[in-house]
Write a protein that holds these residues in place. Structure first.
Motif, PDB file in Angstrom:
ATOM      1  N   ALA A   1      -2.603   1.443  -5.967  1.00 30.04           N
ATOM      2  CA  ALA A   1      -3.103   2.067  -4.739  1.00 30.04           C
ATOM      3  C   ALA A   1      -3.627   0.966  -3.827  1.00 30.04           C
ATOM      4  N   ALA A   2      -3.176   0.983  -2.566  1.00 27.88           N
ATOM      5  CA  ALA A   2      -3.553  -0.075  -1.615  1.00 27.88           C
ATOM      6  C   ALA A   2      -4.887   0.212  -0.943  1.00 27.88           C
ATOM      7  N   GLY A   3      -5.665   1.112  -1.525  1.00 30.45           N
ATOM      8  CA  GLY A   3      -7.018   1.327  -1.000  1.00 30.45           C
ATOM      9  C   GLY A   3      -7.281   2.762  -0.632  1.00 30.45           C
ATOM     10  N   ALA A   4      -8.486   2.982  -0.150  1.00 31.67           N
ATOM     11  CA  ALA A   4      -8.774   4.242   0.511  1.00 31.67           C
ATOM     12  C   ALA A   4      -7.872   4.300   1.741  1.00 31.67           C
ATOM     13  N   ASP A   5      -7.679   5.502   2.298  1.00 38.05           N
ATOM     14  CA  ASP A   5      -6.781   5.632   3.442  1.00 38.05           C
ATOM     15  C   ASP A   5      -7.506   5.191   4.716  1.00 38.05           C
ATOM     16  N   ILE A   6      -7.130   3.999   5.191  1.00 36.30           N
ATOM     17  CA  ILE A   6      -7.818   3.396   6.336  1.00 36.30           C
ATOM     18  C   ILE A   6      -7.647   4.250   7.589  1.00 36.30           C
ATOM     19  N   LYS A   7      -6.423   4.798   7.742  1.00 42.50           N
ATOM     20  CA  LYS A   7      -6.150   5.584   8.953  1.00 42.50           C
ATOM     21  C   LYS A   7      -6.967   6.880   8.980  1.00 42.50           C
ATOM     22  N   GLU A   8      -7.218   7.437   7.799  1.00 41.30           N
ATOM     23  CA  GLU A   8      -7.999   8.672   7.720  1.00 41.30           C
ATOM     24  C   GLU A   8      -9.474   8.421   8.069  1.00 41.30           C
TER      25      GLU A   8
ATOM     26  N   PRO B   1     -10.776  -5.966  -0.332  1.00 35.27           N
ATOM     27  CA  PRO B   1     -10.627  -6.539   1.013  1.00 35.27           C
ATOM     28  C   PRO B   1     -11.421  -5.818   2.104  1.00 35.27           C
ATOM     29  N   GLU B   2     -12.327  -4.924   1.726  1.00 37.51           N
ATOM     30  CA  GLU B   2     -13.065  -4.143   2.736  1.00 37.51           C
ATOM     31  C   GLU B   2     -13.773  -5.028   3.753  1.00 37.51           C
ATOM     32  N   ILE B   3     -14.197  -6.228   3.302  1.00 44.46           N
ATOM     33  CA  ILE B   3     -14.922  -7.141   4.185  1.00 44.46           C
ATOM     34  C   ILE B   3     -14.070  -7.500   5.405  1.00 44.46           C
TER      35      ILE B   3
ATOM     36  N   VAL C   1     -16.396  -3.510   6.693  1.00 41.51           N
ATOM     37  CA  VAL C   1     -17.212  -2.661   5.820  1.00 41.51           C
ATOM     38  C   VAL C   1     -17.374  -3.328   4.457  1.00 41.51           C
ATOM     39  N   ILE C   2     -17.761  -2.557   3.463  1.00 40.56           N
ATOM     40  CA  ILE C   2     -17.885  -3.063   2.091  1.00 40.56           C
ATOM     41  C   ILE C   2     -17.261  -2.034   1.158  1.00 40.56           C
ATOM     42  N   PRO C   3     -17.109  -2.346  -0.121  1.00 43.34           N
ATOM     43  CA  PRO C   3     -16.585  -1.333  -1.046  1.00 43.34           C
ATOM     44  C   PRO C   3     -17.451  -0.078  -1.004  1.00 43.34           C
TER      45      PRO C   3
ATOM     46  N   GLU D   1       5.747   0.756  -8.737  1.00 35.46           N
ATOM     47  CA  GLU D   1       6.010  -0.656  -8.991  1.00 35.46           C
ATOM     48  C   GLU D   1       5.318  -1.532  -7.950  1.00 35.46           C
ATOM     49  N   LYS D   2       5.290  -1.046  -6.709  1.00 36.79           N
ATOM     50  CA  LYS D   2       4.744  -1.862  -5.618  1.00 36.79           C
ATOM     51  C   LYS D   2       3.224  -1.745  -5.490  1.00 36.79           C
ATOM     52  N   ALA D   3       2.699  -0.574  -5.797  1.00 36.95           N
ATOM     53  CA  ALA D   3       1.256  -0.389  -5.619  1.00 36.95           C
ATOM     54  C   ALA D   3       0.689   0.643  -6.584  1.00 36.95           C
TER      55      ALA D   3
ATOM     56  N   PRO E   1       4.276   7.173  -1.640  1.00 37.41           N
ATOM     57  CA  PRO E   1       4.904   5.866  -1.394  1.00 37.41           C
ATOM     58  C   PRO E   1       4.824   5.405   0.055  1.00 37.41           C
ATOM     59  N   LYS E   2       4.825   6.348   1.020  1.00 37.52           N
ATOM     60  CA  LYS E   2       4.851   5.895   2.415  1.00 37.52           C
ATOM     61  C   LYS E   2       3.555   5.208   2.822  1.00 37.52           C
ATOM     62  N   ALA E   3       2.493   5.385   2.045  1.00 36.69           N
ATOM     63  CA  ALA E   3       1.216   4.726   2.345  1.00 36.69           C
ATOM     64  C   ALA E   3       0.750   3.852   1.180  1.00 36.69           C
ATOM     65  N   LEU E   4       1.705   3.391   0.362  1.00 32.62           N
ATOM     66  CA  LEU E   4       1.358   2.568  -0.810  1.00 32.62           C
ATOM     67  C   LEU E   4       0.245   3.208  -1.641  1.00 32.62           C
TER      68      LEU E   4
ATOM     69  N   GLY F   1      -9.154  -2.536  -2.713  1.00 35.69           N
ATOM     70  CA  GLY F   1     -10.202  -1.653  -2.218  1.00 35.69           C
ATOM     71  C   GLY F   1     -10.403  -0.486  -3.166  1.00 35.69           C
ATOM     72  N   GLY F   2     -10.280   0.736  -2.613  1.00 34.48           N
ATOM     73  CA  GLY F   2     -10.427   1.919  -3.449  1.00 34.48           C
ATOM     74  C   GLY F   2      -9.460   1.942  -4.625  1.00 34.48           C
ATOM     75  N   GLY F   3      -8.318   1.274  -4.501  1.00 30.07           N
ATOM     76  CA  GLY F   3      -7.361   1.195  -5.609  1.00 30.07           C
ATOM     77  C   GLY F   3      -7.927   0.379  -6.762  1.00 30.07           C
TER      78      GLY F   3
HETATM   79  C1  HXC Z   1      -3.629   3.626   4.910  1.00 30.16           C
HETATM   80  C2  HXC Z   1      -2.017   2.139   4.244  1.00 30.16           C
HETATM   81  C3  HXC Z   1      -2.947   1.441   3.434  1.00 30.16           C
HETATM   82  C4  HXC Z   1      -4.284   1.945   3.381  1.00 30.16           C
HETATM   83  C5  HXC Z   1      -1.055   0.460   3.273  1.00 30.16           C
HETATM   84  N1  HXC Z   1      -0.856   1.480   4.114  1.00 30.16           N
HETATM   85  N2  HXC Z   1      -2.300   0.420   2.844  1.00 30.16           N
HETATM   86  N3  HXC Z   1      -2.367   3.198   4.982  1.00 30.16           N
HETATM   87  N4  HXC Z   1      -4.570   3.028   4.148  1.00 30.16           N
HETATM   88  N5  HXC Z   1      -5.226   1.393   2.613  1.00 30.16           N
HETATM   89  C6  HXC Z   1       0.381   1.856   4.798  1.00 30.16           C
HETATM   90  C7  HXC Z   1       0.713   0.883   5.922  1.00 30.16           C
HETATM   91  O1  HXC Z   1      -0.016   1.207   7.059  1.00 30.16           O
HETATM   92  C8  HXC Z   1       2.184   1.122   6.071  1.00 30.16           C
HETATM   93  O2  HXC Z   1       2.405   2.306   6.798  1.00 30.16           O
HETATM   94  C9  HXC Z   1       2.646   1.380   4.652  1.00 30.16           C
HETATM   95  O3  HXC Z   1       1.476   1.767   3.924  1.00 30.16           O
HETATM   96  C10 HXC Z   1       3.237   0.152   3.986  1.00 30.16           C
HETATM   97  O4  HXC Z   1       2.284  -0.908   4.080  1.00 30.16           O
HETATM   98  P1  HXC Z   1       2.649  -2.334   4.711  1.00 30.16           P
HETATM   99  O5  HXC Z   1       1.389  -2.929   5.180  1.00 30.16           O
HETATM  100  O6  HXC Z   1       3.781  -2.224   5.680  1.00 30.16           O
HETATM  101  O7  HXC Z   1       3.184  -3.093   3.403  1.00 30.16           O
HETATM  102  P2  HXC Z   1       3.156  -4.668   3.113  1.00 30.16           P
HETATM  103  O8  HXC Z   1       3.512  -5.418   4.375  1.00 30.16           O
HETATM  104  O9  HXC Z   1       3.986  -4.854   1.902  1.00 30.16           O
HETATM  105  O10 HXC Z   1       1.618  -5.021   2.800  1.00 30.16           O
HETATM  106  C11 HXC Z   1       0.983  -4.464   1.659  1.00 30.16           C
HETATM  107  C12 HXC Z   1      -0.556  -4.641   1.769  1.00 30.16           C
HETATM  108  C13 HXC Z   1      -1.049  -4.044   3.109  1.00 30.16           C
HETATM  109  C14 HXC Z   1      -0.924  -6.130   1.686  1.00 30.16           C
HETATM  110  C15 HXC Z   1      -1.176  -3.922   0.575  1.00 30.16           C
HETATM  111  O11 HXC Z   1      -0.527  -2.724   3.232  1.00 30.16           O
HETATM  112  C16 HXC Z   1      -2.524  -3.960   3.216  1.00 30.16           C
HETATM  113  O12 HXC Z   1      -3.214  -4.968   3.460  1.00 30.16           O
HETATM  114  N6  HXC Z   1      -3.076  -2.746   3.080  1.00 30.16           N
HETATM  115  C17 HXC Z   1      -4.516  -2.495   3.235  1.00 30.16           C
HETATM  116  C18 HXC Z   1      -5.282  -3.035   2.057  1.00 30.16           C
HETATM  117  C19 HXC Z   1      -6.775  -2.759   2.209  1.00 30.16           C
HETATM  118  O13 HXC Z   1      -7.440  -3.254   3.153  1.00 30.16           O
HETATM  119  N7  HXC Z   1      -7.318  -1.926   1.331  1.00 30.16           N
HETATM  120  C20 HXC Z   1      -8.714  -1.576   1.364  1.00 30.16           C
HETATM  121  C21 HXC Z   1      -8.861  -0.304   2.139  1.00 30.16           C
HETATM  122  S1  HXC Z   1     -10.553   0.134   2.339  1.00 30.16           S
HETATM  123  P3  HXC Z   1       3.429   2.370   8.041  1.00 30.16           P
HETATM  124  O14 HXC Z   1       3.241   3.757   8.549  1.00 30.16           O
HETATM  125  O15 HXC Z   1       3.034   1.291   8.984  1.00 30.16           O
HETATM  126  O16 HXC Z   1       4.760   2.118   7.390  1.00 30.16           O
HETATM  127  C22 HXC Z   1     -11.010   0.793   0.875  1.00 30.16           C
HETATM  128  C23 HXC Z   1     -12.411   1.185   0.628  1.00 30.16           C
HETATM  129  C24 HXC Z   1     -13.140   1.408   1.850  1.00 30.16           C
HETATM  130  O17 HXC Z   1     -10.256   0.975  -0.017  1.00 30.16           O
HETATM  131  C25 HXC Z   1     -14.577   1.565   1.504  1.00 30.16           C
HETATM  132  C26 HXC Z   1     -15.445   1.524   2.681  1.00 30.16           C
HETATM  133  C27 HXC Z   1     -15.396   2.744   3.585  1.00 30.16           C
END
Ligand code: HXC
Length: 257
Positions: free
Chosen positions: A62-69, A130-132, A136-138, A58-60, A22-25, A107-109
């Motif tokens: 999965a919000a994607g691959a882990d961007i920070k990683e 949203p990778e664009i 990057v791209i998916p 309920e909220k997610a 949950p801490k990273a959606l 994204g990855g979700g």
């Molecule tokens: C790492 C993530 C994350 C992600 C959310 N978090 N999405 N961490 N990777 N993909 C973390 C946030 O940093 C935050 O941590 C916590 O989860 C809560 O997110 P918030 O942004 O505070 O929530 P909210 O304001 O409600 O916004 C929700 C959201 C937003 C719109 C979904 O989190 C968002 O835009 N996330 C990224 C979506 C995305 O770009 N996904 C594609 C990833 S790339 P802290 O520590 O700050 O509380 C991918 C494929 C890559 O999937 C392929 C090419 C390499």
């Protein structure tokens, strides 16, 4: 086996995997990948399991691959690790997987959701690539599975602009098969899973293989592949039982389930 980022339970013949970071959606980091792949493989190998539900919170979903990683990595290490290739193991699960998406599938979700066989969305679901926006791209099959699922127009729109679509649009364009009220999502998914799990397993596995072949081959080869599987199912007791039950106007009692 204990997991950190997912919950695994079984209800009757249905296995349930819940993404639980949950801490990273539910961002899909390497640990989550390993856990989803190993849990789904274990359920797949269990003859008592006839369908798997994959869901998030309920909220997610999965919000994607882990961007920070990923952020600090370079091309050689991404290539040498073949980053994201591990998810292909999830697509080799033979047991049908019912995806149940509430909230964000980005994204990855979204790409993980598209690896599921039947996809249900809560009315709160939001899908996007949203990778664009990250430069990057998916990278988990999104450009390919989205194009196959919804066609070029919608796939290009989503992949080039990164815009999110809501559940209603996702159903209209054929990305998901049903939209249900958020409060009913899990029950609905379990209902679908139980329905599938009650069929004869050989026919279920063959059906999944046959539909998947449509995305991998020509029409003529696919139609022949389907016909051969159809012929092979006449070797099962369950074909005899299913057809006898129809003639006798009763419910079939399948052996293989
Ligand atoms: C790492 C993530 C994350 C992600 C959310 N978090 N999405 N961490 N990777 N993909 C973390 C946030 O940093 C935050 O941590 C916590 O989860 C809560 O997110 P918030 O942004 O505070 O929530 P909210 O304001 O409600 O916004 C929700 C959201 C937003 C719109 C979904 O989190 C968002 O835009 N996330 C990224 C979506 C995305 O770009 N996904 C594609 C990833 S790339 P802290 O520590 O700050 O509380 C991918 C494929 C890559 O999937 C392929 C090419 C390499």
């Amino acid at each position: 086996e204990t997991h950190r980022n997912i919950l695994v339970e079984t209800r009757g013949r249905v296995g349930i995997i819940t993404l639980n970071r949950p801490k990273a959606l539910n961002a899909l980091d390497e640990a989550t990948l390993r856990e989803v792949v190993s849990a789904s493989a274990a359920l797949d190998a269990d003859p008592g399991i006839g369908a798997i539900v994959l869901t998030g919170s309920e909220k997610a979903f999965a919000a994607g691959a882990d961007i920070k990683e990923m952020a600090g990595r370079g091309a050689p290490e991404m290539y040498l690790a073949d980053w994201f290739a591990g998810w292909e193991a999830f697509t080799r699960v033979r047991t049908p997987v019912i995806g149940a998406v509430a909230g964000y599938a980005l994204g990855g979700g979204c790409e993980l959701a598209m690896m599921c066989d039947i996809l249900l969305a809560a009315d709160t679901a939001r899908f996007g690539q949203p990778e664009i926006n990250l430069g990057v791209i998916p990278g988990m099959g999104g450009s390919q599975r989205l194009a196959r699922a919804v066609g070029k127009a919608k796939a290009m729109d989503m992949v080039l602009t990164g815009r999110m679509i809501d559940a209603e649009e996702a159903e209209r364009i054929g990305l998901v098969s049903r939209v249900v009220p958020a409060a009913d999502l899990l029950e609905e998914a379990l209902g679908v899973a139980e329905t599938v799990a009650a069929k004869s397993l050989p026919s279920v596995l063959a059906a999944k293989e046959a539909v998947n072949a449509a995305f991998e081959t020509t029409l003529a080869q696919g139609v022949q592949f389907e016909r051969r599987l159809f012929h092979a199912l006449f070797a099962t007791e369950d074909q005899k039982e299913g057809m006898a039950a129809f003639a006798e106007k009763r419910e079939p009692r399948f052996t293989h389930r």
